[in-house]
Scaffold this motif. Structure first.
Motif, PDB file in Angstrom:
ATOM      1  N   UNK A  64      40.904  49.754  14.835  1.00 30.28           N
ATOM      2  CA  UNK A  64      39.925  49.275  15.822  1.00 30.28           C
ATOM      3  C   UNK A  64      39.553  50.361  16.822  1.00 30.28           C
ATOM      4  N   UNK A 114      33.563  44.136  16.006  1.00 28.10           N
ATOM      5  CA  UNK A 114      34.994  43.971  15.715  1.00 28.10           C
ATOM      6  C   UNK A 114      35.410  42.504  15.619  1.00 28.10           C
ATOM      7  N   UNK A 115      34.922  41.697  16.541  1.00 20.88           N
ATOM      8  CA  UNK A 115      35.354  40.303  16.611  1.00 20.88           C
ATOM      9  C   UNK A 115      34.287  39.320  16.146  1.00 20.88           C
ATOM     10  N   UNK A 174      34.629  37.457  24.722  1.00 22.40           N
ATOM     11  CA  UNK A 174      35.759  36.705  24.184  1.00 22.40           C
ATOM     12  C   UNK A 174      36.729  36.183  25.251  1.00 22.40           C
ATOM     13  N   UNK A 175      36.448  36.394  26.503  1.00 26.87           N
ATOM     14  CA  UNK A 175      37.340  36.011  27.602  1.00 26.87           C
ATOM     15  C   UNK A 175      38.750  36.549  27.406  1.00 26.87           C
ATOM     16  N   UNK A 176      38.822  37.755  26.903  1.00 23.80           N
ATOM     17  CA  UNK A 176      40.077  38.492  26.838  1.00 23.80           C
ATOM     18  C   UNK A 176      40.469  38.822  28.288  1.00 23.80           C
ATOM     19  N   UNK A 177      41.766  38.904  28.619  1.00 26.21           N
ATOM     20  CA  UNK A 177      42.134  39.185  30.018  1.00 26.21           C
ATOM     21  C   UNK A 177      41.498  40.460  30.567  1.00 26.21           C
ATOM     22  N   UNK A 216      37.969  39.633  31.379  1.00 21.05           N
ATOM     23  CA  UNK A 216      37.887  38.796  32.593  1.00 21.05           C
ATOM     24  C   UNK A 216      38.062  39.621  33.856  1.00 21.05           C
ATOM     25  N   UNK A 217      39.073  40.498  33.871  1.00 20.13           N
ATOM     26  CA  UNK A 217      39.316  41.285  35.096  1.00 20.13           C
ATOM     27  C   UNK A 217      38.178  42.278  35.333  1.00 20.13           C
ATOM     28  N   UNK A 235      35.144  41.811  34.446  1.00 17.13           N
ATOM     29  CA  UNK A 235      34.014  41.013  34.933  1.00 17.13           C
ATOM     30  C   UNK A 235      34.180  40.705  36.417  1.00 17.13           C
ATOM     31  N   UNK A 275      43.955  46.465  38.914  1.00 15.73           N
ATOM     32  CA  UNK A 275      44.456  45.501  37.924  1.00 15.73           C
ATOM     33  C   UNK A 275      43.783  45.740  36.574  1.00 15.73           C
ATOM     34  N   UNK A 278      47.104  46.062  33.285  1.00 13.09           N
ATOM     35  CA  UNK A 278      47.153  45.162  32.131  1.00 13.09           C
ATOM     36  C   UNK A 278      48.278  45.444  31.150  1.00 13.09           C
ATOM     37  N   UNK A 335      50.871  42.761  31.268  1.00 14.78           N
ATOM     38  CA  UNK A 335      50.570  41.408  30.793  1.00 14.78           C
ATOM     39  C   UNK A 335      51.495  41.066  29.627  1.00 14.78           C
ATOM     40  N   UNK A 336      51.635  39.776  29.353  1.00  9.61           N
ATOM     41  CA  UNK A 336      52.451  39.409  28.193  1.00  9.61           C
ATOM     42  C   UNK A 336      51.886  40.052  26.923  1.00  9.61           C
ATOM     43  N   UNK A 393      48.518  39.272  24.608  1.00 10.95           N
ATOM     44  CA  UNK A 393      47.517  38.460  25.302  1.00 10.95           C
ATOM     45  C   UNK A 393      46.148  39.131  25.312  1.00 10.95           C
TER      46      UNK A 393
END
Lengths: 477, 279
Positions: free
Chosen positions: B118, B202-203, B208-211, B214-215, B217, B253, B258, B261-262, B265
């Motif tokens: 990717x 790719x997707x 895709x509201x990936x973390x 989102x951050x 944005x 952040x 990131x 992050x878990x 995620x």
């Protein structure tokens, strides 16, 4: 509701106050989705983002932008105009920066040349030669319009996609043809008005590459043939008439195109590059192994022969296969379950089968056959090696790879792309090429005045203007 | 690897010297040449790594730190050409941050790691490039806002001769900060556009509201709001500076936070291991 209230609501919907509210709510929503994304899968987050409050926000956002464009269009238009009479008092009063020059009156000609080199458009009084008006970035206010219009393009693209987008995944093995038929898809997520796109191709080879033989892909590509148009219609009709088995694990027909001219239409598609094939964009998103399963009786008559699409990647993972009903032949019943695992680079470690690497250097199959709940065979099988159980013989006679292909037709993408380009162009035009106006006026006493008006950065431009004035006074320009 | 680290070490050393010269020597030109040499040294380290690993070094925290710090230093150098005399202020406030970023990157794995599929695409390279082109000016904007707040806190009574000599006036700092923000906003938007397009390949979806999305944005919305507040609600100087501090928090952040992050995620690739083995 009276007319005034309606007007107030209308004004509020197209107001900057609402824009600010939308910004804050959008940030809050994004933060909520961010928090969700940490604990739940992405598809769940996407579902949350489609809930009613989010839709209200999207609607308000686009309403606000549309009304803002309508409301502020006259202002933008006026900001693009040239002053009719720049030396008039009414116009000069609009210039916030004013410097008195000590230079002589003939400086105007020199200044004119200097400003031209800086990209200013010059307007000079031909008759009196008493003033010079210059401007740069005259239409930069249009950048604001472009930027905000871009969101409407994005919205349009999204709506088109909501209505007509089609996404499907198909599992195809090397040599297999894809006709774009609905039953060839493993999953589909069509929109309201979409149908599968007309897309035909044949998979030639699927090639994964691993880093140092480890479980880290450095390449995954599929070579496909695109030119199937000549036989396409007949093939589709043939396929539609066939009463095919829908079982996921079996591919009965594999054909390899032999014509040499097909080579010229061979395309490579990978995980990170989508290829346009007919009406759709095709991407390879994953792969696996498809061993050829051959079952004979003891008289060497072939009972079953086909490729199995199995989830036996990574090496060592096990998948099961049971012979489905449509394949029962001659009254035979095959109450067997086959537990198959695959070792690409087979070796033994502490008496247990392992794979030394991901590369197919030494293929072996771990096979366990169970009749009902009674095991009839368990062991390692090499390609083309036959084993006998009950009155049957079994071998894995060939190995191919299967690929997971994502087929997407998104007619809205062009509008989304256009929207993004407009957005960037609008921003660059507005913020980098903002409007600058310089005015030189010579009064009746021969005194020169320098005026400046700038859309942004008044204080920074004041320094710039003072430097300009200094250079003019010192005769450097 | 040895030469890469050597040149990086030289760059860090020169950055320290540049800060020292900015404080001690009145003429900024010496500081400028030292900074330029440091940047060239860091660029050499980047090129060596690029040749060694066979792709632009933009993946993983170490390489991200290399890029982020490089572009920051570059923007500091560009400020020399400005007539607004904020070069020294930038060297003293932003260059230590640059050094800090390099040290932060060095805490992570510096070994050669091959790219996953990717990441093997020019769109990703440019996506990352524009991300760092946004990070540089936005961080400088933060530094300027911090200076402004510091000056405000001292209520214009900065007795230290050094600081009073190198710090521009508040209104100038404020507008310089705004200019950096605007430039960062443009690059952030380009980064977004490229990321969205690549995501569509790719997707199969643009968003895709990936973390990470989102951050980013949130950061983008914050900057857009900043511009609106500034232009239409007259938020200037102190108010705008505080807002910039908040924006920088969101930038931290989305750019650096990131990896904590878990795992799993986000589909964005980040380092998940420290050298020391912490998660």
């Amino acid at each position: 509701m009276n007319k005034e209230s309606i007007q107030n609501i209308w004004n509020f919907l197209g107001s900057r106050n609402l824009s600010v509210i939308i910004f804050i709510v959008s940030m809050t929503y994004s933060f909520i989705l961010f928090m969700f994304a940490l604990v739940v899968p992405t598809w769940w987050v996407n579902t949350i983002a489609k809930l009613v409050p989010f839709h209200i926000l999207y609607m308000l956002f686009f309403l606000n932008i549309t009304l803002c464009i309508i409301r502020w269009w006259p202002v933008i238009k006026s900001q693009c105009k040239l002053p009719a009479n720049p030396q008039s008092k009414e116009e000069t009063d609009k210039f916030k920066l004013k410097i008195t020059l000590s230079a002589k009156s003939n400086a105007i000609q020199k200044i004119q040349e200097f400003l031209k080199t800086k990209g200013f458009q010059i307007y000079i009084s031909e008759q009196t030669n008493k003033f010079l008006y210059s401007i740069k970035g005259r239409f930069s206010a249009m950048g604001t319009l472009l930027f905000h219009l871009s969101f409407l393009f994005l919205l349009f693209g999204v709506i088109i996609n909501l209505l007509f987008r089609f996404e499907g995944t198909a599992i195809l093995i090397e040599g297999q043809k894809f006709y774009g038929l609905r039953n060839q898809y493993k999953n589909i997520s069509p929109s309201f008005l979409s149908s599968p796109p007309k897309t035909t191709f044949q998979v030639d080879k699927i090639n994964p590459a691993f880093w140092e033989g480890k479980m880290l892909f450095t390449s995954l590509e599929a070579a496909i043939f695109q030119d199937m148009k000549i036989t396409q219609e007949n093939e589709i009709k043939k396929k539609e008439n066939e009463n095919e088995s829908t079982t996921e694990k079996i591919i009965q027909e594999t054909e390899i195109i032999q014509e040499s001219n097909q080579e010229t239409l061979r395309k490579l598609i990978t995980l990170s590059t989508a290829e346009k094939i007919d009406e759709a964009m095709v991407t390879l998103t994953g792969f696996g192994y498809a061993p050829e399963f051959t079952l004979k009786n003891l008289n060497d008559e072939i009972l079953i022969e086909h490729y199995l699409i199995l989830n036996i990647f990574a090496p060592g993972s096990t998948d099961t296969y049971s012979i489905p009903t449509p394949l029962y032949k001659g009254g035979y019943d095959y109450p067997y379950t086959f537990f198959i695992s695959f070792y690409a680079d087979y070796a033994e470690k502490d008496g247990k089968p392992v794979s030394k690497s991901m590369d197919t250097n030494n293929i072996a199959y771990g096979l366990k056959i169970v009749r009902g709940s009674y095991p009839v065979f368990e062991g390692i099988l090499k390609p083309n090696q036959w084993i006998e159980f009950d009155d049957l013989k079994l071998s894995f006679t060939d190995l191919k790879r299967w690929g997971n292909f994502r087929i997407v037709r998104a007619p809205g993408r062009i509008f989304i792309w256009l929207g993004l380009i407009l957005m960037i162009a609008g921003l660059i035009y507005r913020l980098c090429f903002y409007r600058k106006e310089i005015l030189f006026i010579e009064d009746d006493n021969g005194k020169l005045y320098l005026y400046g008006k700038f859309h942004y950065y008044q204080n920074l431009n004041k320094i710039w203007l003072e430097n300009l004035a200094k250079k003019i006074n010192e005769g450097l320009i | 690897m040895f030469f890469e680290q050597l040149f990086l070490f030289i760059a860090i050393l020169l950055y320290f010297f540049a800060i020292f010269f900015a404080i001690k020597i009145k003429k900024a030109v010496y500081c400028r040449y030292i900074l330029l040499t440091g940047i060239l040294s860091q660029l050499t380290a980047i090129i060596i790594r690029w040749i060694d690993i066979g792709h632009p070094p933009i993946f993983g925290t170490y390489e991200a730190a290399l890029q982020g710090s490089f572009f920051m230093a570059l923007f500091i150098l560009f400020s020399y050409k400005s007539i607004y005399e904020h070069f020294k202020a930038m060297v003293i406030t932003a260059l230590p941050l640059t050094i800090l970023i390099i040290f932060y990157g060095l805490a992570f794995n510096t070994e050669r790691i091959p790219l996953t599929i990717s990441e093997l695409n020019l769109w990703v390279d440019f996506h990352a490039l524009f991300a760092w082109l946004a990070f540089g000016p936005l961080t400088l904007a933060f530094c300027l806002s911090a200076i402004l707040l510091y000056k405000e806190r001292k209520n214009g009574r900065i007795k230290n001769n050094l600081l009073s000599a190198i710090l521009p006036q508040n209104d100038i700092i404020d507008e310089l900060s705004f200019r950096y923000i605007n430039f960062g906003f443009i690059n952030h938007t380009i980064m977004f556009a490229m990321g969205c397009y690549y995501s569509s390949i790719l997707q199969g979806t643009w968003w895709d509201w990936d973390p990470v999305e989102s951050t980013s944005l949130i950061t983008w919305l914050c900057i857009a709001l900043y511009i609106h507040m500034r232009l239409f609600y007259n938020w200037k100087e102190k108010k705008a500076a505080w807002f910039m501090v908040f924006i920088f928090f969101t930038i931290l952040i989305s750019y650096w936070g990131l990896i904590y992050l878990p795992q799993g995620s986000t589909f964005h690739i980040f380092d998940l291991e420290y050298k020391g083995g912490h998660g």
